[in-house]
Design a protein around this motif. Structure first.
Motif, PDB file in Angstrom:
ATOM      1  N   VAL A   1       9.121  -1.042  -8.569  1.00 58.30           N
ATOM      2  CA  VAL A   1       7.775  -0.438  -8.614  1.00 58.30           C
ATOM      3  C   VAL A   1       7.794   0.810  -9.490  1.00 58.30           C
ATOM      4  CG1 VAL A   1       6.105   0.806  -7.177  1.00 58.30           C
ATOM      5  CG2 VAL A   1       6.998  -1.386  -6.412  1.00 58.30           C
ATOM      6  N   GLU A   2       8.868   1.561  -9.392  1.00 56.52           N
ATOM      7  CA  GLU A   2       8.924   2.816 -10.153  1.00 56.52           C
ATOM      8  C   GLU A   2       9.362   2.609 -11.598  1.00 56.52           C
ATOM      9  OE1 GLU A   2      11.181   5.510  -7.722  1.00 56.52           O
ATOM     10  OE2 GLU A   2       9.391   6.045  -6.562  1.00 56.52           O
TER      11      GLU A   2
ATOM     12  N   VAL B   1      11.476  -0.623  -4.421  1.00 55.06           N
ATOM     13  CA  VAL B   1      10.992   0.681  -4.890  1.00 55.06           C
ATOM     14  C   VAL B   1      11.413   0.884  -6.345  1.00 55.06           C
ATOM     15  CG1 VAL B   1      11.254   3.182  -4.621  1.00 55.06           C
ATOM     16  CG2 VAL B   1      10.961   1.732  -2.600  1.00 55.06           C
TER      17      VAL B   1
ATOM     18  N   ALA C   1       6.119   8.976  -2.507  1.00 53.79           N
ATOM     19  CA  ALA C   1       5.996   8.680  -3.947  1.00 53.79           C
ATOM     20  C   ALA C   1       6.050   7.172  -4.208  1.00 53.79           C
ATOM     21  CB  ALA C   1       7.111   9.386  -4.716  1.00 53.79           C
ATOM     22  N   ALA C   2       6.906   6.472  -3.470  1.00 53.92           N
ATOM     23  CA  ALA C   2       7.030   5.023  -3.675  1.00 53.92           C
ATOM     24  C   ALA C   2       5.754   4.312  -3.246  1.00 53.92           C
ATOM     25  CB  ALA C   2       8.224   4.495  -2.875  1.00 53.92           C
ATOM     26  N   PHE C   3       5.204   4.737  -2.121  1.00 53.72           N
ATOM     27  CA  PHE C   3       3.976   4.110  -1.611  1.00 53.72           C
ATOM     28  C   PHE C   3       2.818   4.346  -2.572  1.00 53.72           C
ATOM     29  CE2 PHE C   3       0.035   4.666   0.883  1.00 53.72           C
ATOM     30  CZ  PHE C   3      -0.104   3.378   1.360  1.00 53.72           C
ATOM     31  N   ILE C   4       2.689   5.569  -3.062  1.00 55.13           N
ATOM     32  CA  ILE C   4       1.559   5.884  -3.950  1.00 55.13           C
ATOM     33  C   ILE C   4       1.702   5.129  -5.274  1.00 55.13           C
ATOM     34  CG2 ILE C   4       0.432   7.750  -5.233  1.00 55.13           C
ATOM     35  CD1 ILE C   4       1.284   9.593  -2.827  1.00 55.13           C
ATOM     36  N   GLN C   5       2.910   5.070  -5.775  1.00 56.28           N
ATOM     37  CA  GLN C   5       3.129   4.314  -7.025  1.00 56.28           C
ATOM     38  C   GLN C   5       2.780   2.838  -6.817  1.00 56.28           C
ATOM     39  OE1 GLN C   5       3.825   5.203 -10.045  1.00 56.28           O
ATOM     40  NE2 GLN C   5       4.929   3.557 -11.100  1.00 56.28           N
TER      41      GLN C   5
ATOM     42  N   LEU D   1       2.730   3.871 -15.678  1.00 53.71           N
ATOM     43  CA  LEU D   1       1.288   3.666 -15.530  1.00 53.71           C
ATOM     44  C   LEU D   1       0.529   4.823 -16.172  1.00 53.71           C
ATOM     45  CD1 LEU D   1       1.335   2.589 -11.758  1.00 53.71           C
ATOM     46  CD2 LEU D   1       0.864   1.106 -13.718  1.00 53.71           C
TER      47      LEU D   1
ATOM     48  N   TYR E   1      -6.452   2.787  -2.855  1.00 54.40           N
ATOM     49  CA  TYR E   1      -6.813   2.965  -1.446  1.00 54.40           C
ATOM     50  C   TYR E   1      -8.197   2.364  -1.212  1.00 54.40           C
ATOM     51  CZ  TYR E   1      -3.118   6.448  -1.748  1.00 54.40           C
ATOM     52  OH  TYR E   1      -1.935   7.082  -1.959  1.00 54.40           O
TER      53      TYR E   1
ATOM     54  N   PRO F   1      -4.453   5.302  -7.272  1.00 50.26           N
ATOM     55  CA  PRO F   1      -4.029   4.405  -6.179  1.00 50.26           C
ATOM     56  C   PRO F   1      -5.196   3.569  -5.663  1.00 50.26           C
ATOM     57  CG  PRO F   1      -3.277   6.655  -5.799  1.00 50.26           C
ATOM     58  CD  PRO F   1      -4.244   6.715  -6.932  1.00 50.26           C
TER      59      PRO F   1
END
Lengths: 62, 452
Positions: A45-46, A42, B329-333, A50, A58, A56
């Motif tokens: 990723v953070e 995490v 928030a982690a999943f969406i990022q 971006l 999806y 996203p």
């Protein structure tokens, strides 16, 4: 169990309560270890910035 | 049993030289009497398979066209629906579910092409792992060295092909679950372009990243099966030497053993290329795939984790529970990063036809030491064998996993290692053309046990 470890287990319990997930005591150390591992991902990723128009990915086809 | 590949087998059936019944009966007998050595299968479909074989034979007798895979037996990872059987997905948690009402869509297509499912195959529980060490159904052993892992999560699928008993099998690949065991067992595998094959009747793991695909003993067999699964012929490309080929460096060049380095060199020399590309953001791409998989897997199982956590394989349960605790928030990022990474790859494929990378940075780990070395650190194999496959899942492009051929100068047979050939979305034709050329040149391909 050290104070830090106890704090980490307490945090897992609190997070689990948020999603209504009772975690058996025997599973707490394993869940905590896996959560700590996931958090390293995490963090990565953070760490990336971006643009706002990067939405996203999806998959949804109406 | 499948000398000449599955096309030759199907032709023997179509032209009445050998009956489908005989072929299927032999495959079932081999699995029944030999699989105790590797533990690839979880269930034999004997009655159904023999009934289907008899139907194929009867249709041939009546002069019907029975399809390009007539009478060819295959195995199915235990997460595909089979009519009349409860889908386990490698778990006991779903045992109360009703039996499947119909076969999974890709299985229906394979049956329409004449192929016959004969067994369900072992896997990591709910496809969450790279090792096929399953607390309920046992560990699948590597046919080339039974003291070693077969890899996973489609370990039963890769291993059964490596034994030579079945010419192909079906697997699923979310983060590398076809490619990793294919590499460790020395067989071919395809993660197709995301969305190109239907997932109806396939038990999900992380639906954003899930794909299904074939594993086979030869490149041409892989192509035949993929054509039947997709319902579309793969275009022929003769001029493979015009492909713009690049090798992935950086993340994909760490800790590689000499056999892999030498194999990658031979592939690049074949195409006359020395082009190396370092993809940016690979480590973050892998992390995004981790976060998406953990979040979606955790969410999928949350209702059952609340009710019956102790019924899960402990290794899976703790991972799923941790995933269920991750913040939105982690999943969406991670899903945003996925778009950014995919756009980066799209740009890259404007000037490149094929990217080459190793699949796993070494041979199969030993079973009693289920850790691997990454950057000098010992880490669990279950989560880390896919370190080179997982980032590529995020892009959604097709990836063909191919075994490197033993080097002519090898003093003794060596354990399999494999490479990934990656192309732009929808360009499986490019991958199959390159694979065929490299197989014919003796650079790719590994023998199964029965043909050793």
């Amino acid at each position: 169990m050290s104070e830090t470890e106890q704090d980490q287990i307490t945090e897992v319990r609190l997070l689990a309560r948020q999603v209504n997930l009772p975690i058996p005591v025997a599973c707490l150390p394993g869940v905590q270890a896996n959560l700590a591992f996931l958090r390293t991902h995490v963090d990565l990723v953070e760490s990336v910035s971006l643009p706002d128009d990067c939405t996203p990915a999806y998959v949804f086809t109406p | 049993m499948m000398g000449g590949g599955l096309t030759a087998t199907a032709n023997r059936v179509r032209f009445g030289i050998q009956s489908a019944h005989e072929i299927v009966e032999t495959a079932l007998h081999e699995l029944e009497t030999r699989d105790h050595a590797w533990h690839c299968t979880t269930r034999l479909l004997s009655e159904r398979a023999l009934r289907m074989a008899d139907t194929v034979d009867a249709r041939i007798k009546d002069g019907d066209q029975v399809g390009p895979l007539a009478g060819v037996p295959f195995g199915v990872k235990a997460l595909f629906d089979l009519e009349g059987i409860t889908t386990t997905a490698g778990s006991v948690v779903l045992k109360g579910n009703p039996p499947a009402r119909r076969d999974a869509a890709v299985i229906q297509r394979l049956i329409a092409a004449g192929a016959i499912p004969v067994a369900t195959l072992n896997m990591d529980e709910f496809a969450y792992g790279f090792v096929t060490e399953n607390a309920h159904y046992g560990t699948t052993l590597n046919p080339h060295d039974p003291t070693r892992l077969a890899g996973g999560s489609s370990g039963g699928s890769a291993a059964v092909v490596a034994t030579g008993i079945l010419p192909f099998a079906l697997g699923s690949d979310t983060n590398g679950s076809i490619r990793v065991p294919a590499a460790l067992c020395g067989v071919w595998g395809l993660r197709p372009t995301q969305g190109v094959l239907p997932l109806e009747g396939v038990y999900p793991f992380a639906s954003s990243l899930d794909t299904v695909g074939p594993l086979a003993a030869r490149a041409e067999d892989l192509r035949c099966v993929f054509e039947a699964m997709s319902g579309t012929p793969v275009a022929d490309i003769d001029d493979v030497m015009s492909f713009r080929v690049a090798r992935l460096g950086g993340w994909f060049a760490h800790d590689l053993p000499p056999a892999l380095l030498e194999g990658l060199d031979r592939i690049m020399a074949f195409f006359g290329s020395s082009h190396e590309i370092e993809l940016s953001g690979v480590e973050r791409a892998r992390s995004a795939a981790f976060v998406i998989s953990a979040s979606e897997g955790g969410n999928l199982h949350l209702p059952r984790l609340r009710k019956c956590p102790m019924d899960y394989d402990p290794a899976t349960r703790d991972r799923l529970m941790a995933g269920a605790l991750l913040p939105a928030a982690a999943f969406i990022q991670a899903q945003r990063l996925r778009n950014a990474f995919r756009n980066c790859l799209r740009e890259l494929f404007k000037t490149t036809d094929i990217l080459i990378a190793p699949t796993v940075a070494g041979v199969a780990p030993r079973i009693n030491a289920s850790t691997i070395l990454v950057d000098g650190k010992s880490v669990p194999a279950r989560a880390n064998l896919g370190i080179l496959t997982q980032p590529l899942s995020l892009g959604g492009m097709p990836v063909l996993a191919a075994p490197l051929a033993p080097h002519p100068n090898d003093a003794e047979p060596r354990l399999p290692v494999g490479v990934q050939l990656i192309a732009a979305p929808g360009r499986e034709d490019v991958l199959f053309a390159a694979a065929r050329a490299l197989e014919q040149a003796g650079i790719l391909g590994y023998l199964t046990l029965a043909t050793s």
